[in-house]
Design a protein around this motif. Structure first.
Motif, PDB file in Angstrom:
ATOM      1  N   SER A 167       0.852  -1.183   0.000  1.00 41.11           N
ATOM      2  CA  SER A 167       0.000   0.000   0.000  1.00 41.11           C
ATOM      3  C   SER A 167       0.888   1.233   0.000  1.00 41.11           C
ATOM      4  CB  SER A 167      -0.911   0.027   1.231  1.00 41.11           C
ATOM      5  OG  SER A 167      -1.591   1.271   1.321  1.00 41.11           O
ATOM      6  N   SER A 185      -8.191   4.943  -0.959  1.00 37.52           N
ATOM      7  CA  SER A 185      -7.440   4.586  -2.163  1.00 37.52           C
ATOM      8  C   SER A 185      -7.156   5.860  -2.947  1.00 37.52           C
ATOM      9  CB  SER A 185      -8.217   3.584  -3.021  1.00 37.52           C
ATOM     10  OG  SER A 185      -9.458   4.131  -3.436  1.00 37.52           O
ATOM     11  N   TYR A 232      -7.042   2.566  -9.531  1.00 33.23           N
ATOM     12  CA  TYR A 232      -7.116   2.892  -8.105  1.00 33.23           C
ATOM     13  C   TYR A 232      -6.012   2.142  -7.363  1.00 33.23           C
ATOM     14  CZ  TYR A 232     -11.555   5.204  -8.896  1.00 33.23           C
ATOM     15  OH  TYR A 232     -12.527   6.075  -9.339  1.00 33.23           O
ATOM     16  N   PRO A 273      -3.929   1.326  -3.668  1.00 33.20           N
ATOM     17  CA  PRO A 273      -4.193   1.287  -2.223  1.00 33.20           C
ATOM     18  C   PRO A 273      -3.411   2.376  -1.494  1.00 33.20           C
ATOM     19  CG  PRO A 273      -2.688  -0.470  -2.863  1.00 33.20           C
ATOM     20  CD  PRO A 273      -3.158   0.155  -4.137  1.00 33.20           C
TER      21      PRO A 273
END
Length: 268
Positions: free
Chosen positions: A58, A199, A252, A254
């Motif tokens: 992420s 996100s 998109y 994270p």
């Protein structure tokens, strides 16, 4: 009636007088809270088969610095405004590395994010005393950039390096904290877990560096070669205007994290 009005006025005045302000500073480190694909790597085995693998994580991971302001609304409830900055963790991916006729070939890409976050919170104490547990919850808005740096040296191709920046768009999510504060006079020290769920979908990208065989190609690139617009849909058969950014589908990425933070407050 006058007694009731006087009592309400006195209660309001005493509540206002009892309100307290606090400023805080904290530092922490976040790890992925729900991960996604942030890159891919390629390798080969003894049978010369190419294996592609995903790098998961992420862009919300990394070192986080935060400042905040707290205004007491009652004995247990407070309003809190947090502003934080993320020095995102760097993710490294690579292509197949090999040697041919004495020359080393391969590729590598590093990616990281830098973001500002703004979050109004409602903070609730869960007790009284020297050690005070608390929780807070509220929305969070993030704005920032994702940076790609690549280095390619592939057989039968000119070696090149590049830097590409993704930007645009604002991310909106939710932020929750759970912690314990230790009060010592006007100062407080605390540790907390912070959970951010969100996100990021950039809307534009641009090459800030493109060096091919040692020569800077950036001044010679037109807008379509240098810039990209990320959109929900586009006509793949449309003729590209070289004076306009090229188009790609929006993705998109994270940006969620779970972080452990430590900090200090000053009450005034």
């Amino acid at each position: 009636m006058k007694t009731i009005v006087s009592g309400l006025f006195l209660l309001a005045f005493s509540s206002l007088y009892a309100q307290q302000n606090a400023i805080k500073f904290q530092v922490g480190y976040g790890v992925p809270l729900g991960s996604g694909t942030v890159g891919t790597s390629t390798s080969s085995n003894s049978s010369s088969s190419y294996i592609r693998s995903a790098t998961r994580g992420s862009f919300g991971s990394g070192t986080q610095l935060e400042v905040g302001y707290t205004r007491s609304l009652s004995g247990l409830l407070s309003f809190q405004m947090d502003v934080s900055y993320l020095f995102g963790k760097q993710y490294n991916t690579s292509g197949d590395s090999y040697t041919y006729q004495g020359t080393n070939y391969g590729s590598s890409v590093s990616t990281n994010a830098n973001f500002f976050f703004f979050s109004p919170q409602v903070r609730a104490k869960l007790g009284e005393g020297k050690f005070v547990p608390y929780v807070s919850v509220g929305p969070v808005v993030g704005t920032g950039k994702v940076h790609d740096k690549g280095d390619y040296n592939i057989y039968d191709h000119s070696p090149y390096t590049y830097e590409f920046t993704y930007s645009g768009s604002v991310s909106v999510g939710a932020k929750t904290t759970v912690g314990v504060e230790v009060t010592q006079g006007k100062f407080g020290f605390f540790g907390q877990l912070t959970m951010v769920n969100m996100s990021y979908a950039p809307t534009k990208g641009i090459y800030t560096k493109y060096v091919n065989s040692g020569a800077d190609n950036l001044p010679d690139m037109n807008t379509a070669q240098k810039e990209t617009s990320f959109v929900n849909s586009y006509d793949a058969n449309a003729i590209q205007d070289p004076s306009q950014p090229s188009k790609q589908l929006k993705q998109y990425y994270p940006l969620s994290s779970l972080s452990l933070n430590f900090g200090v407050l000053y009450h005034f």
